[in-house]
Design an enzyme around this catalytic site. Structure first.
Site, PDB file in Angstrom:
ATOM      1  N   LYS A 110      -3.590  -0.530  -6.997  1.00 46.28           N
ATOM      2  CA  LYS A 110      -4.647  -0.076  -6.160  1.00 46.28           C
ATOM      3  C   LYS A 110      -4.401   1.512  -6.758  1.00 46.28           C
ATOM      4  O   LYS A 110      -3.389   1.836  -6.309  1.00 46.28           O
ATOM      5  CB  LYS A 110      -4.448  -0.485  -4.889  1.00 46.28           C
ATOM      6  CG  LYS A 110      -5.443   0.348  -3.954  1.00 46.28           C
ATOM      7  CD  LYS A 110      -5.183   0.085  -2.373  1.00 46.28           C
ATOM      8  CE  LYS A 110      -5.988   0.749  -1.522  1.00 46.28           C
ATOM      9  NZ  LYS A 110      -5.811   0.762  -0.043  1.00 46.28           N
ATOM     10  N   SER A 151     -10.382   3.217  -6.262  1.00 45.80           N
ATOM     11  CA  SER A 151     -11.289   4.036  -5.125  1.00 45.80           C
ATOM     12  C   SER A 151     -12.045   4.893  -5.468  1.00 45.80           C
ATOM     13  O   SER A 151     -12.542   5.891  -4.824  1.00 45.80           O
ATOM     14  CB  SER A 151     -10.077   4.786  -4.162  1.00 45.80           C
ATOM     15  OG  SER A 151      -9.164   3.737  -3.810  1.00 45.80           O
ATOM     16  N   ARG A 187     -13.551   0.165  -4.093  1.00 48.82           N
ATOM     17  CA  ARG A 187     -13.721   0.479  -2.751  1.00 48.82           C
ATOM     18  C   ARG A 187     -15.033   1.610  -2.865  1.00 48.82           C
ATOM     19  O   ARG A 187     -14.964   2.488  -3.391  1.00 48.82           O
ATOM     20  CB  ARG A 187     -12.556   1.167  -2.125  1.00 48.82           C
ATOM     21  CG  ARG A 187     -11.397   0.303  -1.587  1.00 48.82           C
ATOM     22  CD  ARG A 187     -11.762  -0.512  -0.303  1.00 48.82           C
ATOM     23  NE  ARG A 187     -12.484   0.192   0.480  1.00 48.82           N
ATOM     24  CZ  ARG A 187     -11.696   0.985   1.348  1.00 48.82           C
ATOM     25  NH1 ARG A 187     -10.569   1.369   1.152  1.00 48.82           N
ATOM     26  NH2 ARG A 187     -12.383   1.789   2.347  1.00 48.82           N
ATOM     27  N   ASP A 193      -5.650   5.021  -5.733  1.00 49.62           N
ATOM     28  CA  ASP A 193      -6.453   5.891  -4.510  1.00 49.62           C
ATOM     29  C   ASP A 193      -6.991   7.370  -5.166  1.00 49.62           C
ATOM     30  O   ASP A 193      -6.542   7.353  -6.661  1.00 49.62           O
ATOM     31  CB  ASP A 193      -5.559   6.180  -3.535  1.00 49.62           C
ATOM     32  CG  ASP A 193      -6.269   6.139  -2.089  1.00 49.62           C
ATOM     33  OD1 ASP A 193      -7.457   6.506  -2.254  1.00 49.62           O
ATOM     34  OD2 ASP A 193      -5.792   5.757  -0.888  1.00 49.62           O
ATOM     35  N   ASP A 225     -12.797   3.656   5.164  1.00 56.25           N
ATOM     36  CA  ASP A 225     -11.654   2.590   5.287  1.00 56.25           C
ATOM     37  C   ASP A 225     -12.093   1.651   6.513  1.00 56.25           C
ATOM     38  O   ASP A 225     -12.547   2.263   7.593  1.00 56.25           O
ATOM     39  CB  ASP A 225     -10.312   3.472   5.785  1.00 56.25           C
ATOM     40  CG  ASP A 225      -9.588   3.786   4.637  1.00 56.25           C
ATOM     41  OD1 ASP A 225     -10.153   3.759   3.463  1.00 56.25           O
ATOM     42  OD2 ASP A 225      -8.494   4.466   4.834  1.00 56.25           O
ATOM     43  N   ASP A 281       0.923  -1.095  -0.039  1.00 60.05           N
ATOM     44  CA  ASP A 281       0.103   0.013   0.038  1.00 60.05           C
ATOM     45  C   ASP A 281       0.775   1.274   0.027  1.00 60.05           C
ATOM     46  O   ASP A 281       2.016   1.152  -0.309  1.00 60.05           O
ATOM     47  CB  ASP A 281      -0.942  -0.064   1.252  1.00 60.05           C
ATOM     48  CG  ASP A 281      -2.374   0.654   0.891  1.00 60.05           C
ATOM     49  OD1 ASP A 281      -2.358   1.836   0.742  1.00 60.05           O
ATOM     50  OD2 ASP A 281      -3.512  -0.067   0.388  1.00 60.05           O
ATOM     51  N   ASP A 282       0.334   2.431   0.387  1.00 59.83           N
ATOM     52  CA  ASP A 282       0.977   3.558   0.473  1.00 59.83           C
ATOM     53  C   ASP A 282       2.317   3.653   1.127  1.00 59.83           C
ATOM     54  O   ASP A 282       2.721   2.757   2.074  1.00 59.83           O
ATOM     55  CB  ASP A 282       0.078   4.773   0.882  1.00 59.83           C
ATOM     56  CG  ASP A 282       0.314   6.213   0.505  1.00 59.83           C
ATOM     57  OD1 ASP A 282       1.322   6.431  -0.188  1.00 59.83           O
ATOM     58  OD2 ASP A 282      -0.483   6.951   0.912  1.00 59.83           O
TER      59      ASP A 282
END
Length: 401
Positions: A152, A186, A210, A154, A214, A76-77
């Site tokens: 992914k 997202s 998503r 965002d 979260d 992830d980030d």
């Protein structure tokens, strides 16, 4: 005639074309458990380094998770440097990834697993690292060169009015790489107004998306997500299909916030919803009962049902103290979850009629998917004893011919 052809043909021409996620993807994702922990000096065992991802990948491969379908190891980030290099390329943080992300990808692929990475459509990621704005083709091509299997994307630091062109632009760039890269968007999570979210367009451009807030490490968070999906299923379920899935966020089974019964409930309802099953936990320290829930093959079979029809909440009592969920399965059977929400008193018996469950009358063989036990036959109704505070029962009802 030409205008009609363009209207009909071009959207399908530009749709995502990777052949992936015919059933909901399964794997591991670091964010909920490990967040943006980049301090490998003070916390070497839990910082988001190549060592952490490779360690979790080995647990997937050697502890039975891969055998039941978990295959993606997702970064992830916060994995990159704060600035691009002189050529405008993203640079992995060398303290976290001394052999680069491509080096980690090779090791994860050698285990028979896949690797995912994170970016953001905006100018920056949510953690303040370089976003993909103005660099879409370069970034996507770089990910393909590294051997990335999932992206992914965002939606921080950008205007949501740009989403209808921005997310599809990444779709086209992914298609152009020639590498099958799973695409997690997202897009709807930032739009807020559920009545105006263009789920048809999203499902054409993304493998999963998503929808909502979260997840956090608490039962309240899980219950809130279940409530939201239950209340809004009419706007969501019809768009789910093989290759395209609503994503209620990560499984937190194995963390600190859920009891055993609540853990079963999250696993059961995520399976009913045809949700991606991405764990965010520490596979090094997971308890046997948690592992058993996460590797429950009968529940996973419901999640991975090839028909790909998302289940929904089909009944909620007027006081909102309990509810029933149902999913139709490819073999003609029905998966059912009876879920108790209230926090008062002793265990109680609850009864779901077939009318409540929206299934046809008849005789059904009933199997408990957590006890792995046939319970006999049922006609017209089923009953279960449920404890308060988030307990549930999950059954498979198979019609008797």
């Amino acid at each position: 005639m030409i205008l009609v052809w363009l209207t009909v043909f071009i959207p399908s021409l530009f749709a995502l074309d990777n052949g992936l996620a015919k059933t909901p993807p399964m794997g591991w994702l670091n964010w909920e458990r490990y967040r943006c922990n980049t301090d490998c000096v003070k916390d070497p065992d839990n910082c988001i380094s190549a060592n952490l991802f490779l360690t979790m990948a080995k647990h997937l491969a050697y502890d039975g998770y891969k055998d039941v379908g978990y295959q993606y190891v997702n970064i992830d980030d916060c994995w990159m440097e704060r600035q691009r290099d002189a050529k405008g390329k993203l640079v992995p943080n060398p303290d976290l990834f001394p052999n680069g992300v491509d080096g980690l990808a090779k090791e994860i692929h050698a285990l028979g697993l896949k690797i995912g990475i994170y970016e953001d459509y905006g100018t920056h990621t949510c953690g303040g690292f370089p976003g993909t704005r103005g660099h879409i083709e370069d970034d996507v091509n770089l990910f393909a060169e590294w051997g990335i299997d999932s992206l992914k994307l965002d939606g921080c630091f950008c205007n949501v009015t740009e989403f209808p062109t921005g997310y599809p632009a990444v779709t086209r760039a992914l298609n152009a790489t020639g590498r099958p890269i799973l695409y997690s968007c997202s897009w709807p999570a930032y739009l807020g107004n559920k009545d105006t979210v263009p789920y048809g367009d999203i499902a054409e451009n993304c493998n999963l998306w998503r929808n909502y807030a979260d997840i956090q490490d608490s039962w309240d968070s899980v219950a809130n997500i279940i409530n939201w999906f239950g209340d809004n299923h009419g706007n969501l379920a019809s768009f789910a299909k093989p290759g395209a899935w609503n994503d209620p966020d990560m499984l937190i089974i194995g963390d600190f916030g859920l009891s055993e019964e609540q853990s079963k409930t999250q696993m059961a309802i995520w399976a009913i919803m045809a949700a991606p099953l991405y764990m965010s936990n520490d596979l090094r320290t997971i308890e046997p009962w948690q592992k058993e829930i996460l590797q429950n093959q009968e529940v996973i079979e419901v999640n991975q049902d090839p028909m790909g029809k998302q289940g929904t909440r089909v009944f909620q009592d007027p006081r909102k103290k309990y509810e029933f969920w149902m999913r139709e399965l490819a073999d003609g059977s029905y998966a059912v979850v009876m879920y108790r929400k209230d926090t008062s008193g002793l265990p109680r018996t609850y009864t779901a009629t077939f009318k409540n469950l929206h299934i046809p009358d008849g005789s059904y063989r009933v199997r408990d998917l957590f006890l792995h036990r046939d319970l006999g036959t049922a006609e017209g109704k089923i009953s279960a004893v449920l404890a308060p505070s988030g307990s549930s029962k999950m059954y498979k009802l198979t019609p008797l011919k």
